[in-house]
Scaffold this active site. Structure first.
Site, PDB file in Angstrom:
ATOM      1  N   PHE A 252     -28.889 -40.370 -53.019  1.00 30.60           N
ATOM      2  CA  PHE A 252     -29.852 -39.677 -53.450  1.00 30.60           C
ATOM      3  C   PHE A 252     -29.537 -38.223 -53.739  1.00 30.60           C
ATOM      4  CE2 PHE A 252     -30.683 -42.609 -50.129  1.00 30.60           C
ATOM      5  CZ  PHE A 252     -31.519 -43.490 -50.799  1.00 30.60           C
ATOM      6  N   GLY A 479     -28.260 -49.120 -56.799  1.00 36.33           N
ATOM      7  CA  GLY A 479     -29.420 -49.759 -56.252  1.00 36.33           C
ATOM      8  C   GLY A 479     -30.649 -49.943 -56.843  1.00 36.33           C
ATOM      9  N   ARG A 644     -42.247 -45.544 -71.031  1.00 38.70           N
ATOM     10  CA  ARG A 644     -42.188 -46.882 -71.209  1.00 38.70           C
ATOM     11  C   ARG A 644     -41.392 -47.571 -69.838  1.00 38.70           C
ATOM     12  NH1 ARG A 644     -39.049 -49.871 -76.146  1.00 38.70           N
ATOM     13  NH2 ARG A 644     -40.377 -51.801 -76.202  1.00 38.70           N
ATOM     14  N   ASN A 647     -38.135 -52.073 -66.751  1.00 37.81           N
ATOM     15  CA  ASN A 647     -38.202 -53.499 -65.517  1.00 37.81           C
ATOM     16  C   ASN A 647     -39.265 -53.060 -64.500  1.00 37.81           C
ATOM     17  OD1 ASN A 647     -37.623 -55.087 -63.366  1.00 37.81           O
ATOM     18  ND2 ASN A 647     -35.776 -55.552 -64.474  1.00 37.81           N
ATOM     19  N   LYS A 649     -39.969 -54.921 -62.303  1.00 41.70           N
ATOM     20  CA  LYS A 649     -39.840 -54.772 -60.652  1.00 41.70           C
ATOM     21  C   LYS A 649     -38.801 -53.650 -59.991  1.00 41.70           C
ATOM     22  CE  LYS A 649     -39.031 -59.007 -58.989  1.00 41.70           C
ATOM     23  NZ  LYS A 649     -38.257 -60.280 -58.681  1.00 41.70           N
ATOM     24  N   GLN A 654     -38.146 -48.477 -57.271  1.00 42.69           N
ATOM     25  CA  GLN A 654     -37.563 -46.955 -57.310  1.00 42.69           C
ATOM     26  C   GLN A 654     -38.752 -46.069 -56.671  1.00 42.69           C
ATOM     27  OE1 GLN A 654     -34.614 -45.137 -58.599  1.00 42.69           O
ATOM     28  NE2 GLN A 654     -34.533 -46.806 -57.097  1.00 42.69           N
ATOM     29  N   GLY A 717     -38.255 -41.441 -67.054  1.00 42.22           N
ATOM     30  CA  GLY A 717     -37.482 -41.370 -65.748  1.00 42.22           C
ATOM     31  C   GLY A 717     -38.202 -41.897 -64.521  1.00 42.22           C
ATOM     32  N   GLY A 719     -36.824 -42.282 -61.140  1.00 37.34           N
ATOM     33  CA  GLY A 719     -35.966 -42.238 -59.606  1.00 37.34           C
ATOM     34  C   GLY A 719     -36.668 -41.334 -58.531  1.00 37.34           C
ATOM     35  N   GLU A 720     -37.070 -40.071 -59.091  1.00 36.08           N
ATOM     36  CA  GLU A 720     -37.297 -39.177 -58.260  1.00 36.08           C
ATOM     37  C   GLU A 720     -39.123 -38.655 -58.104  1.00 36.08           C
ATOM     38  OE1 GLU A 720     -33.923 -35.951 -58.366  1.00 36.08           O
ATOM     39  OE2 GLU A 720     -33.827 -36.720 -60.177  1.00 36.08           O
TER      40      GLU A 720
END
Length: 755
Positions: A252, A479, A644, A647, A649, A654, A717, A719-720
């Site tokens: 992270f 991951g 957009r 994926n 899932k 995330q 994006g 992830g965060e």
């Protein structure tokens, strides 16, 4: 979808689908090997010895007992360790210096800069012998005055210096005067504690020297720059180093830097001429790897009686180490979230004699949104307005500072959908009014925000005569499913079956991939992939031009559709295999992406035109036991605009993971530092409380899935952004349930009782 990044309009067969991760089977069956699982003949094991004072010098080292342990090969200290170069200054030619967690040149100095600093390393035939030997190394110190108490040093904070990547001050108008004149105001002080990295895979390194050639197995978020920096530190050619990181057991931000464990494993391997593995214990991670800075924040808001903001003030004090550490963008979201004619933002720092802080999921934004969004909720209460309505009245049409266009902004849509799905209309706005037996029930919301960016990186795509596709880039799979998403994108861009695509990654011998940080890796890879595919199409058509009778002769790339393993216009076309076979070629290959200079030019140009970000609306329901103060999060809904969806899932996973991490920040996580000695006193998962399954409710995720036209393939994006706003949504729900505004994280029983 058509964007300036795509050469043709594509029908997507795989992008957007909720496909299982391609690396899932290897990880769940044990086939995947992580950094501490690679066997080598003659492998040895290393362990660290940590300083027990916050600042001073080592005056004596006694290794006799350690060397007497059976199986011990060496004990390396500043008195006998091989030379290792110090970190070089950061600059455009040597940006790799940015990946070093501290400026300390380990085992080349007798200086101690924080309590827990690695000051020696033992090497033995077994990990048990190495750890036992480490416990027997005796060090004598002369202590020097140290400053380790963050709260006490607030008064000594100094203004943070700005940089090309982050401004420390921003504003417009006269916010203090507007605040003083505003008919309705709130002015709150917030504090957040330090947080420690607790990836499921603790940091580990396996280092193998063969002359001047070096192989390193490492869980890394930044392969290219780490390789370059190791070459500098150990004085060997970069091409002679191979850094392998195909599997990373969670990261992270903590694995984006080069910490002592990696450097000392490589150093020990050179000193002993044996393969060395150094796997940090969980406690060693706390003392060796930086975490999130604590913060002290002030948010003051002024508004007219109808809820229009007239003043927004957000200031912060954060911590860095005296030997390193990165200031955080704590006030970043306050630049962009709300329209106000008067804004004042300022960040300050306090350098301390502690382990330097580092990036941790949504650095700055995660704790900054806690303060801003809590203050907005409090202002809604003062105005008698619904918290969502207050936010909508202050939603900007352009960026509040500078007036630049917002490339993609769907906050209104996120709140509208979220309110409907969550049942927000059922909320009684009166604090403490909703009950279920002994439980006080509260509902809270907060806006999620994280800037969107792209980073330098390269992608190579090979198209073979058998119809197979190989995508190659030294990116990082921690991951989040990047390899799977890249496979989906490549299959759609080239119009081939998913099974025809193979992705190679996690190896420094591949084209340099982007840093896995800033929620930018997938977008950066998408840009390189689209560029490489465009070059491949042009190469294919160049072959067609020399082939009499081809139905593709004379056509341009933008007239063709990639599908069924080839290029077609309507029903006319040919497979790649047929085209390459006729030309006598076994493959075609192309590379796309940007290097560092191209990235800088691109970033500067685009920053003048757009403000990009992922956004969302966080909806939280809590139940608070009226007798004990126990807080349970009972429902959660997050509605996000991440552009957009590649994926469905992996994106949902995330975002859900970010929310879980945010729940830990809100309710339990804190690194406890002794204000007298600077020692971390809870360096284990027994005492540092991360959320477990019993703490986490069902988390519903919905993505608006609307492409950003200024980003490659329209993705932004994910992830965060999931962690941002979570702390505030919980605090706002607790405020609604109990009437108590908690401004100091985590929200523990002592801060709520008595109810």
């Amino acid at each position: 979808m058509t964007t300036k990044f795509a050469e043709t309009e594509q029908r997507t067969a795989y992008v957007g689908r909720p496909l299982d991760r391609l690396d899932g089977t290897a990880k769940t069956t044990g086939e995947a090997r992580f950094a501490a699982e690679h066997p080598y003949p003659g492998l040895t094991h290393a362990a660290l010895v940590h300083a027990t004072i916050p600042r001073g010098r080592i005056t004596a080292v006694d290794t006799e007992a350690a060397l007497a342990v059976p199986g011990v090969i060496a004990v390396l200290t500043h008195e006998n360790a091989p030379a290792m170069k110090a970190r070089r200054p950061t600059g455009l030619p040597n940006m790799d210096a940015l990946v070093v967690g501290t400026t300390v040149n380990y085992l080349a100095t007798d200086e101690v800069h924080w309590n827990g600093q690695p000051v020696a390393v033992t090497v033995a035939e077994t990990p048990e012998a190495a750890r036992h030997a480490a416990s027997l190394v005796r060090l004598t110190y002369v202590e020097l005055p140290a400053v380790v108490d963050f709260a006490a040093e607030e008064r000594n904070a100094v203004p943070q210096k700005g940089s090309a990547l982050q401004s420390a001050r921003a504003g417009k108008g006269d916010a203090p005067a507007a605040l003083a004149a505003a008919p309705v105001t709130v002015d709150l002080r917030f504090t957040t504690p330090p947080h420690a990295h607790n990836a499921i895979e603790p940091h580990a390194t396996t280092a193998v020297w063969d002359g001047d050639r070096l192989t390193v197995h490492e869980g890394s978020q930044n392969i290219a720059w780490m390789r370059r920096h190791l070459a500098w530190r150990f004085g060997v050619p970069e091409r002679g180093i191979r850094l392998l990181s195909p599997y990373v057991g969670g990261a992270f931000g903590g694995k984006g830097m080069l910490w002592a464990g990696t450097l000392l494993a490589v150093l020990a391997g050179r000193a002993t001429a044996r393969p060395v593995r150094l796997a940090l214990s969980r406690e060693a991670v706390y003392h060796t790897v930086g975490g999130r800075t604590p913060s002290i924040q002030r948010v003051a808001l002024g508004a007219s009686a109808d809820g229009r903001l007239t003043a927004l003030i957000h200031t912060s004090v954060a911590r860095t180490g005296r030997v390193g550490g990165n200031p955080e963008q704590i006030t970043s979201a306050s630049k962009h979230l709300y329209d106000s004619p008067n804004i004042h933002l300022a960040q300050s720092i306090v350098p301390l004699d502690l382990l330097p802080n580092t990036s941790m999921r949504a650095p700055g934004d995660s704790i900054g949104t806690f303060a801003l969004e809590s203050a907005m909720d409090e202002l809604a209460g003062e105005l008698g307005l619904d918290p969502i309505e207050l936010r909508m009245r202050n939603e900007p049409a352009r960026d509040p500072l500078g007036g630049k266009k917002l490339s993609h902004r769907m906050v209104r849509e996120a709140y509208a959908l979220g309110a409907e799905r969550f049942g927000w209309r059922e909320r009684d706005p009166r604090p403490g009014s909703m009950r279920d037996g002994r439980w006080l029930v509260g509902m809270g919301v907060a806006t999620a925000y994280h800037p969107s960016m792209r980073l330098p990186g390269k992608v190579a795509v090979r198209l073979s005569a058998d119809g197979g596709v190989v995508v190659r880039s030294a990116f990082h799979e921690m991951g989040m499913g990047t390899a799977t998403a890249l496979t989906q994108m490549a299959a759609d861009e080239l119009g081939v079956p998913l099974a025809a695509v193979r992705v190679e990654y996690g190896d420094s011998d591949l084209p340099p991939g982007p840093l896995a940080g800033g929620s930018a890796q997938t977008a950066s890879l998408a840009a390189g992939l689209v560029e490489a595919v465009g070059k491949l199409r042009r190469s294919v058509l160049a072959l067609v031009r020399r082939a009499p009778g081809s139905p593709l002769r004379g056509l341009r790339p933008d007239q063709l559709e990639a599908r069924d393993g080839g290029l077609y216009q309507g029903s006319q076309g040919e497979t790649y295999a047929a085209i390459l076979a006729r030309a006598g070629r076994d493959h075609l290959e192309a590379e796309g992406g940007t290097g560092l200079l191209g990235f800088v030019v691109q970033a500067v140009r685009e920053s003048r035109s757009w403000v990009r970000a992922a956004t969302g609306a966080q909806f939280c329901e809590v139940r608070v036991d009226r007798d004990t103060g126990e807080v349970r999060v009972s429902r959660w809904l997050g509605v996000f605009d991440v552009g957009r969806v590649i994926n469905a899932k992996t994106v949902a996973s995330q975002l859900r993971g970010g929310i879980v991490m945010g729940l830990g920040m809100a309710l339990s996580e804190q690194t406890l530092v002794d204000p007298r000695t600077g020692r971390i006193v809870n360096p284990s998962l027994a005492e540092y409380h991360v959320p477990v399954h019993a703490d986490v409710p069902r988390i519903d995720i919905h993505c608006l899935d609307d492409p950003d036209p200024t980003m490659p393939l329209g993705l932004v994006g994910a992830g965060e952004v999931g962690i941002t706003g979570v702390g505030a949504a919980v605090a706002n729900a607790v405020r609604h349930a109990t009437g108590k505004r908690i401004t100091d994280l985590p929200i523990t029983l002592d801060k709520l009782l008595p109810l």
